[in-house]
Design a protein around this motif. Structure first.
Motif, PDB file in Angstrom:
ATOM      1  N   ALA A 183       0.861  -1.178   0.000  1.00  0.00           N
ATOM      2  CA  ALA A 183       0.000   0.000   0.000  1.00  0.00           C
ATOM      3  C   ALA A 183       0.903   1.236   0.000  1.00  0.00           C
ATOM      4  O   ALA A 183       1.190   1.803  -1.044  1.00  0.00           O
ATOM      5  N   ALA A 184       1.396   1.625   1.179  1.00  0.00           N
ATOM      6  CA  ALA A 184       2.343   2.734   1.252  1.00  0.00           C
ATOM      7  C   ALA A 184       3.702   2.261   1.758  1.00  0.00           C
ATOM      8  O   ALA A 184       4.524   3.059   2.180  1.00  0.00           O
ATOM      9  N   GLU A 185       3.920   0.945   1.725  1.00  0.00           N
ATOM     10  CA  GLU A 185       5.168   0.369   2.204  1.00  0.00           C
ATOM     11  C   GLU A 185       5.808  -0.446   1.094  1.00  0.00           C
ATOM     12  O   GLU A 185       5.310  -0.477  -0.031  1.00  0.00           O
ATOM     13  N   TYR A 186       6.910  -1.101   1.420  1.00  0.00           N
ATOM     14  CA  TYR A 186       7.668  -1.859   0.426  1.00  0.00           C
ATOM     15  C   TYR A 186       7.782  -3.316   0.859  1.00  0.00           C
ATOM     16  O   TYR A 186       7.597  -3.658   2.017  1.00  0.00           O
ATOM     17  N   THR A 187       8.109  -4.157  -0.105  1.00  0.00           N
ATOM     18  CA  THR A 187       8.327  -5.560   0.182  1.00  0.00           C
ATOM     19  C   THR A 187       9.530  -6.049  -0.599  1.00  0.00           C
ATOM     20  O   THR A 187       9.750  -5.638  -1.743  1.00  0.00           O
ATOM     21  N   LEU A 188      10.321  -6.901   0.025  1.00  0.00           N
ATOM     22  CA  LEU A 188      11.465  -7.523  -0.628  1.00  0.00           C
ATOM     23  C   LEU A 188      11.019  -8.847  -1.231  1.00  0.00           C
ATOM     24  O   LEU A 188      10.465  -9.699  -0.528  1.00  0.00           O
ATOM     25  N   VAL A 189      11.261  -9.031  -2.505  1.00  0.00           N
ATOM     26  CA  VAL A 189      10.906 -10.288  -3.175  1.00  0.00           C
ATOM     27  C   VAL A 189      12.018 -11.289  -2.874  1.00  0.00           C
ATOM     28  O   VAL A 189      13.113 -11.206  -3.430  1.00  0.00           O
ATOM     29  N   GLU A 190      11.761 -12.218  -1.955  1.00  0.00           N
ATOM     30  CA  GLU A 190      12.831 -13.107  -1.503  1.00  0.00           C
ATOM     31  C   GLU A 190      12.423 -14.572  -1.415  1.00  0.00           C
ATOM     32  O   GLU A 190      13.137 -15.389  -0.853  1.00  0.00           O
ATOM     33  N   ASN A 191      11.281 -14.932  -1.958  1.00  0.00           N
ATOM     34  CA  ASN A 191      10.980 -16.356  -2.083  1.00  0.00           C
ATOM     35  C   ASN A 191      10.345 -16.612  -3.436  1.00  0.00           C
ATOM     36  O   ASN A 191       9.894 -15.689  -4.120  1.00  0.00           O
ATOM     37  N   VAL A 192      10.360 -17.856  -3.836  1.00  0.00           N
ATOM     38  CA  VAL A 192       9.884 -18.224  -5.161  1.00  0.00           C
ATOM     39  C   VAL A 192       9.273 -19.620  -5.086  1.00  0.00           C
ATOM     40  O   VAL A 192       9.679 -20.428  -4.243  1.00  0.00           O
ATOM     41  N   PHE A 193       8.258 -19.878  -5.897  1.00  0.00           N
ATOM     42  CA  PHE A 193       7.666 -21.219  -5.902  1.00  0.00           C
ATOM     43  C   PHE A 193       6.957 -21.461  -7.219  1.00  0.00           C
ATOM     44  O   PHE A 193       6.676 -20.531  -7.983  1.00  0.00           O
ATOM     45  N   THR A 194       6.714 -22.725  -7.487  1.00  0.00           N
ATOM     46  CA  THR A 194       5.800 -23.129  -8.548  1.00  0.00           C
ATOM     47  C   THR A 194       4.677 -23.922  -7.891  1.00  0.00           C
ATOM     48  O   THR A 194       4.800 -24.363  -6.747  1.00  0.00           O
ATOM     49  N   THR A 195       3.585 -24.071  -8.585  1.00  0.00           N
ATOM     50  CA  THR A 195       2.453 -24.810  -8.031  1.00  0.00           C
ATOM     51  C   THR A 195       2.376 -26.196  -8.667  1.00  0.00           C
ATOM     52  O   THR A 195       2.878 -26.395  -9.772  1.00  0.00           O
ATOM     53  N   PRO A 196       1.748 -27.146  -7.965  1.00  0.00           N
ATOM     54  CA  PRO A 196       1.076 -27.005  -6.661  1.00  0.00           C
ATOM     55  C   PRO A 196       2.064 -27.125  -5.500  1.00  0.00           C
ATOM     56  O   PRO A 196       3.068 -27.835  -5.603  1.00  0.00           O
ATOM     57  N   LEU A 197       1.752 -26.415  -4.415  1.00  0.00           N
ATOM     58  CA  LEU A 197       2.488 -26.566  -3.172  1.00  0.00           C
ATOM     59  C   LEU A 197       1.799 -27.607  -2.297  1.00  0.00           C
ATOM     60  O   LEU A 197       0.584 -27.806  -2.404  1.00  0.00           O
ATOM     61  N   PRO A 198       2.529 -28.262  -1.404  1.00  0.00           N
ATOM     62  CA  PRO A 198       1.910 -29.249  -0.514  1.00  0.00           C
ATOM     63  C   PRO A 198       0.861 -28.608   0.394  1.00  0.00           C
ATOM     64  O   PRO A 198       1.076 -27.507   0.914  1.00  0.00           O
ATOM     65  N   ASP A 199      -0.251 -29.285   0.588  1.00  0.00           N
ATOM     66  CA  ASP A 199      -1.309 -28.752   1.443  1.00  0.00           C
ATOM     67  C   ASP A 199      -0.826 -28.416   2.851  1.00  0.00           C
ATOM     68  O   ASP A 199      -1.234 -27.386   3.418  1.00  0.00           O
ATOM     69  N   PRO A 200       0.025 -29.240   3.477  1.00  0.00           N
ATOM     70  CA  PRO A 200       0.491 -28.881   4.821  1.00  0.00           C
ATOM     71  C   PRO A 200       1.229 -27.540   4.861  1.00  0.00           C
ATOM     72  O   PRO A 200       1.089 -26.782   5.826  1.00  0.00           O
ATOM     73  N   LEU A 201       1.997 -27.247   3.816  1.00  0.00           N
ATOM     74  CA  LEU A 201       2.700 -25.966   3.768  1.00  0.00           C
ATOM     75  C   LEU A 201       1.709 -24.810   3.658  1.00  0.00           C
ATOM     76  O   LEU A 201       1.838 -23.783   4.345  1.00  0.00           O
ATOM     77  N   ILE A 202       0.708 -24.984   2.821  1.00  0.00           N
ATOM     78  CA  ILE A 202      -0.309 -23.945   2.678  1.00  0.00           C
ATOM     79  C   ILE A 202      -1.066 -23.757   3.990  1.00  0.00           C
ATOM     80  O   ILE A 202      -1.336 -22.626   4.421  1.00  0.00           O
ATOM     81  N   ASP A 203      -1.396 -24.851   4.665  1.00  0.00           N
ATOM     82  CA  ASP A 203      -2.128 -24.761   5.926  1.00  0.00           C
ATOM     83  C   ASP A 203      -1.318 -24.030   6.989  1.00  0.00           C
ATOM     84  O   ASP A 203      -1.864 -23.229   7.767  1.00  0.00           O
ATOM     85  N   VAL A 204      -0.018 -24.302   7.047  1.00  0.00           N
ATOM     86  CA  VAL A 204       0.837 -23.650   8.038  1.00  0.00           C
ATOM     87  C   VAL A 204       0.879 -22.146   7.815  1.00  0.00           C
ATOM     88  O   VAL A 204       0.916 -21.356   8.766  1.00  0.00           O
ATOM     89  N   ARG A 205       0.850 -21.735   6.557  1.00  0.00           N
ATOM     90  CA  ARG A 205       0.971 -20.310   6.244  1.00  0.00           C
ATOM     91  C   ARG A 205      -0.369 -19.589   6.163  1.00  0.00           C
ATOM     92  O   ARG A 205      -0.400 -18.357   6.067  1.00  0.00           O
ATOM     93  N   ARG A 206      -1.462 -20.331   6.219  1.00  0.00           N
ATOM     94  CA  ARG A 206      -2.781 -19.715   6.104  1.00  0.00           C
ATOM     95  C   ARG A 206      -3.022 -18.744   7.262  1.00  0.00           C
ATOM     96  O   ARG A 206      -2.904 -19.103   8.429  1.00  0.00           O
ATOM     97  N   GLY A 207      -3.360 -17.520   6.922  1.00  0.00           N
ATOM     98  CA  GLY A 207      -3.633 -16.511   7.937  1.00  0.00           C
ATOM     99  C   GLY A 207      -2.401 -15.878   8.547  1.00  0.00           C
ATOM    100  O   GLY A 207      -2.519 -14.984   9.394  1.00  0.00           O
ATOM    101  N   ARG A 208      -1.212 -16.319   8.154  1.00  0.00           N
ATOM    102  CA  ARG A 208       0.015 -15.737   8.719  1.00  0.00           C
ATOM    103  C   ARG A 208       0.246 -14.345   8.145  1.00  0.00           C
ATOM    104  O   ARG A 208       0.121 -14.127   6.941  1.00  0.00           O
TER     105      ARG A 208
END
Length: 239
Positions: A183-208
């Protein structure tokens, strides 16, 4: 929450747009006036719009006082600009170049950057930018009721740091450390992925929530300070 855009003024609509369309690439645009005064501006309403010829677009809002920005004035006057890509080592200089300097100030000098001459256009490049694109104006389109303008520029020269240019014409994006706009801040692009990702990984990051690199409390935003403006400029001149 459902919001009818007809009820929004320009500032309210801008807040919703910049908070919804994330992350945004940043065009760190260098221009020069007809008198040769260099200007810098980070523009996050920026994207590619064509391939043959390669074409990029910038959308520029007016200054906080309603006047046209020097970037647009220079582009109109000279017919060219350079799009430099922002990476982490230059994040602070990029941010400071969003200050609303007087038109007669060389902003390279003001923020402590060196210029590099372009090959085709009169606008200078940022010397240590890992990627720069020399652009000539294709068209300028007024938008809406508040002096916004879209600029289309044809890329006539790419300048790419040698270590980033890989076989078959590919750029090593994982080595770039690109910085984007939220919005009015910045972000560092420091991770990369292709899909599909494992469901457990998505669940761990959900809402984080995102982690902060600057030490500010979670939920803080420059939008809630006097330094922010809906022009995309930074109003505070002291850090």
């Amino acid at each position: 929450m459902i919001i009818d855009s007809v009820d929004l003024d320009a500032v309210s609509a801008y807040k919703l747009l910049i908070g919804s369309i994330v992350p945004r690439a940043i065009a760190w645009v260098s221009t020069a006036s007809g008198d040769g005064v260099a200007n810098l501006a980070p523009i996050s309403f920026f994207t590619a719009v064509g391939r043959k010829p390669p074409m990029v677009s910038l959308t520029l809002q007016p200054r906080s006082d309603g006047a046209l920005k020097d970037t647009l004035i220079n582009i109109r006057e000279t017919g060219c600009f350079v799009t430099n890509i922002v990476t982490l080592p230059h994040a602070d200089e990029m941010h400071r170049s969003a200050f609303e300097f007087d038109s007669g100030i060389d902003e390279f000098h003001a923020v402590g950057l060196e210029k590099e001459a372009s090959e085709v256009v009169s606008a200078p490049r940022i010397k240590d930018a890992p990627i720069s694109m020399e652009c000539v104006v294709d068209r300028i389109i007024p938008v809406g009721e508040v002096l916004d303008h879209v600029v289309w520029g044809e890329v006539v020269r790419f300048h790419i740091r040698d270590d980033l240019y890989l076989d078959r014409g590919r750029i090593d994006t994982a080595a770039l450390a690109a910085v984007g706009r939220l919005a009015a801040e910045y972000t560092l692009v420091e991770n990369v992925f292709t899909t599909p990702l494992p469901d457990p990984l998505i669940d761990v990051r959900r809402g984080r929530r995102m982690s902060r690199l600057d030490g500010q409390p979670d939920g803080w935003s420059p939008i809630d300070t006097g330094a922010w403006s809906a022009s995309g400029s930074t109003l505070a001149t002291e850090r």
